[in-house]
Scaffold this motif. Structure first.
Motif, short mmCIF file in Angstrom:
data_model
loop_
_atom_site.label_atom_id
_atom_site.label_comp_id
_atom_site.label_asym_id
_atom_site.label_seq_id
_atom_site.Cartn_x
_atom_site.Cartn_y
_atom_site.Cartn_z
N THR A 224 -7.04 3.78 9.57
CA THR A 224 -6.53 2.43 9.33
C THR A 224 -5.02 2.37 9.11
O THR A 224 -4.42 1.30 9.28
CB THR A 224 -7.21 1.81 8.09
OG1 THR A 224 -7.03 2.68 6.97
CG2 THR A 224 -8.69 1.60 8.36
N ASN A 225 -4.39 3.47 8.74
CA ASN A 225 -2.95 3.45 8.48
C ASN A 225 -2.18 3.81 9.74
O ASN A 225 -2.35 4.90 10.29
CB ASN A 225 -2.60 4.44 7.37
CG ASN A 225 -3.24 4.07 6.04
OD1 ASN A 225 -3.65 2.94 5.84
ND2 ASN A 225 -3.31 5.03 5.14
N HIS A 226 -1.35 2.90 10.18
CA HIS A 226 -0.58 3.12 11.41
C HIS A 226 0.29 4.37 11.27
O HIS A 226 0.99 4.58 10.28
CB HIS A 226 0.29 1.91 11.71
CG HIS A 226 1.23 2.14 12.86
ND1 HIS A 226 0.81 2.54 14.09
CD2 HIS A 226 2.59 2.05 12.94
CE1 HIS A 226 1.85 2.68 14.90
NE2 HIS A 226 2.95 2.38 14.21
N PHE B 158 -0.79 7.14 2.02
CA PHE B 158 -0.66 6.45 3.31
C PHE B 158 -0.40 7.42 4.44
O PHE B 158 -0.88 7.24 5.56
CB PHE B 158 0.48 5.42 3.23
CG PHE B 158 0.59 4.54 4.45
CD1 PHE B 158 -0.06 3.31 4.49
CD2 PHE B 158 1.33 4.93 5.55
CE1 PHE B 158 0.03 2.49 5.62
CE2 PHE B 158 1.42 4.13 6.68
CZ PHE B 158 0.77 2.90 6.70
N SER C 280 -5.67 9.03 8.86
CA SER C 280 -6.42 7.80 8.54
C SER C 280 -6.74 7.04 9.81
O SER C 280 -5.95 7.04 10.76
CB SER C 280 -5.57 6.93 7.60
OG SER C 280 -6.14 5.65 7.45
N TYR D 187 6.54 6.13 7.43
CA TYR D 187 5.42 6.58 8.24
C TYR D 187 5.54 8.09 8.47
O TYR D 187 6.63 8.66 8.44
CB TYR D 187 5.40 5.88 9.61
CG TYR D 187 5.33 4.38 9.55
CD1 TYR D 187 4.11 3.72 9.41
CD2 TYR D 187 6.49 3.61 9.62
CE1 TYR D 187 4.05 2.34 9.34
CE2 TYR D 187 6.43 2.23 9.55
CZ TYR D 187 5.20 1.60 9.41
OH TYR D 187 5.15 0.23 9.34
N ASP E 41 0.81 -1.21 0.00
CA ASP E 41 0.00 0.00 0.00
C ASP E 41 0.85 1.27 0.00
O ASP E 41 0.36 2.34 -0.35
CB ASP E 41 -0.92 0.02 1.23
CG ASP E 41 -1.98 -1.06 1.17
OD1 ASP E 41 -2.34 -1.45 0.04
OD2 ASP E 41 -2.43 -1.52 2.23
N LYS E 42 2.11 1.15 0.40
CA LYS E 42 2.97 2.32 0.49
C LYS E 42 3.95 2.39 -0.68
O LYS E 42 3.98 3.36 -1.42
CB LYS E 42 3.75 2.30 1.81
CG LYS E 42 2.88 2.53 3.02
CD LYS E 42 3.71 2.81 4.26
CE LYS E 42 4.29 1.57 4.84
NZ LYS E 42 4.95 1.81 6.14
N SER F 182 -0.75 7.45 11.07
CA SER F 182 -1.45 8.59 10.46
C SER F 182 -2.49 9.11 11.44
O SER F 182 -3.69 9.16 11.15
CB SER F 182 -2.08 8.15 9.14
OG SER F 182 -1.09 7.69 8.25
#
Length: 517
Positions: free
Chosen positions: A347-349, A341, A345, A393, A108-109, A351
């Motif tokens: 769902t995104n660690h 990402f 969000s 991240y 995803d990233k 964020s």
């Protein structure tokens, strides 16, 4: 509303444990012409040398490399010849840098791991400790490590750490006996060390740490908040932990008038905005620098030989999210998928800045002041500090994030030379000390591996010359803006990589993804 809240918490629960998605593309073989050598002989001529030991710069020097080893250092220049000569007149040569806290994304990233690998190399990073590059049955870490060692891929030298129970198929690791069995298995597989997230019970953690020391495996911990009431940084070091990354466990070891952190009644660890907003508020619950408890704790860490790799940069957006979102390299070098990402969000660690306020940023600035003080006092008393970037991240893109970490180590109070030591020999020793051997890289010495970075500028004068985007300044004679600096060549294992060409390749990856979208 309850259903929506339940869905959100379910998504957040998936983030409570470290998640490294599998299904990454395999790193392609190194193309012909991408990286040249190793040569029978390679001469780096006329550079000013920063050797990584803490010695002052000296130059001009000529460095002769034979194969993948430094064969000779000729101070003042010499009449040497070689199969290839790099004219480094006016440039600075330093050891290849070591990133002790690496991950390599997920589909995803950054679907292709070579994206991160090339950005690391383009910034002079020749060794990376993956903590980890992936976990689970499809963990690519060992395959990538072996291929990098053979130089069949374009990548830094890789060291693979895994988590307790990671990658094996013999069930959970929940007892001391299981912990020891898994540790021996991890060693046999070829892992270099273990990364803990503080989810083990103290007895099992102690057993794994003891077995790891016997097996020559390194250990480092992100002392997660769910386990810190049982094992804070002090306790983990007492049990035998080698290294502490991030800030977790420190403030909890320095609480003023309580045994556990005092969170508000509506605190929810699974809500990352709540989790990270309140991390900063722990600063006010810890004792002040220079107090008796503070000094005793610093002495304890130093006396027990623990290493700190603070990764200041990865949380830097917490004190100025607007700046992090608009960093000048994002447009050209950050993949659109990665920018997506990074956005707030559920769902995104990482964020977690869903509704990030000036109050949150002010709290983090105060937190950083105390975190900087802890690291500076630890360093001043003889403790070892290393450089890790934790990229992928919170707006921290590979390579660029590493240089940002060096700048923040300087902000914390390390001198420029101490920053270079943290980035080179200190990182190498953190990796090799558990193995019981001296590192083969990290300083420029005859006989050591030819892992080098040749920089168009003096990093001791301005760390910004290490950024791939260089340093923009006004030429006061012409009144024109100019860009200076940047790593020119990165040499890993005697192989010469053109840093500018690597950056151009990354820029093409970014443009291709933009076009596909």
């Amino acid at each position: 509303m309850r259903i929506l809240k339940s869905i959100c918490l379910a998504m957040l629960a998936a983030l409570a444990a470290p998640a490294f998605a599998q299904g990454m593309e395999r790193v392609p073989d190194r193309p012909v012409g991408e990286g040249q050598g190793p040569y029978g002989s390679l001469l780096i001529k006329g550079a000013t040398m920063i050797d990584g030991s803490g010695a002052p710069p000296e130059g001009p020097v000529d460095i002769l490399v034979e194969g993948n080893r430094i064969a000779r250092i000729a101070r003042g220049g010499a009449n040497l010849s070689a199969d290839r000569t790099i004219d480094a007149t006016g440039m600075f040569v330093m050891p290849g840098m070591v990133d002790v806290h690496g991950h390599n994304g997920d589909p995803d990233k950054a679907p292709q791991p070579s994206y991160g690998f090339k950005l690391w190399l383009a910034h002079g990073v020749t060794s990376v400790r993956g903590v980890g590059f992936g976990f689970g049955p499809d963990d690519p870490s060992l395959d990538q490590k072996r291929r990098s060692a053979a130089n069949t891929i374009t990548a830094p030298r890789l060291f693979a750490y895994t988590v307790p129970g990671g990658s094996w198929t013999s069930g959970a690791v929940q007892t001391p006996a299981q912990g020891r069995a898994w540790t021996r298995w991890a060693k046999a597989q070829g892992y270099d060390g273990i990364k803990f997230f503080n989810s083990e019970d103290p007895a099992t953690l102690a057993a794994i740490l003891d077995e790891a020391e016997q097996q020559g495996l390194g250990t480092v911990a992100h002392l997660g908040q769910r386990g810190v009431a049982q094992v804070n940084a002090r306790k983990a070091v007492e049990l035998g932990l080698d290294g502490i990354t991030h800030f977790y466990g420190h403030m909890e070891s320095l609480l003023d008038d309580r045994s556990t952190p005092d969170y508000p009644a509506d605190y929810n660890y699974l809500d990352e905005q709540s989790r990270f907003a309140w991390v900063a508020r722990l600063e006010a619950q810890a004792v002040e620098p220079g107090s008796e408890k503070w000094d005793e704790y610093i002495d304890f860490l130093v006396e027990n030989g623990v290493t700190l790799s603070p990764t200041f940069n990865i949380y830097a957006a917490s004190r100025d999210v607007m700046r992090a979102r608009t960093l000048e390299w994002h447009e050209r070098y950050t993949l659109p998928s990665l920018m997506n990402f990074y956005e707030p969000s559920l769902t995104n660690h990482g964020s977690y800045y869903h509704d990030w306020t000036s109050e949150d940023e002010a709290a983090w600035k105060r937190f950083y002041a105390k975190w900087f003080a802890l690291t500076r006092d630890f360093k001043n008393k003889g403790g070892r500090v290393t450089a890790g970037s934790d990229p992928g991240y919170i707006y921290q893109t590979w390579g660029f994030a590493y240089v940002a970490e060096l700048e923040m180590l300087r902000e914390a109070g390390l001198t420029p030379m101490e920053v270079i030591q943290a980035a080179t020999i200190n990182g190498a020793r953190e990796i090799y000390d558990p193995k019981g051997s001296a590192p083969p890289f990290g300083m420029i010495r005859e006989g050591m591996l030819a892992d080098l970075a040749i920089v168009d500028g003096n990093p001791l004068e301005n760390l910004k010359v290490l950024y791939g985007t260089g340093h923009r300044r006004l030429n006061r004679e012409t009144n024109q803006l100019e860009t200076v600096g940047g790593v020119r060549w990165t040499i890993k294992d005697g192989i010469v990589f053109d840093a500018r060409a690597l950056l151009a390749d990354v820029a093409q990856m970014v443009e291709a993804q933009k076009a596909a979208r």
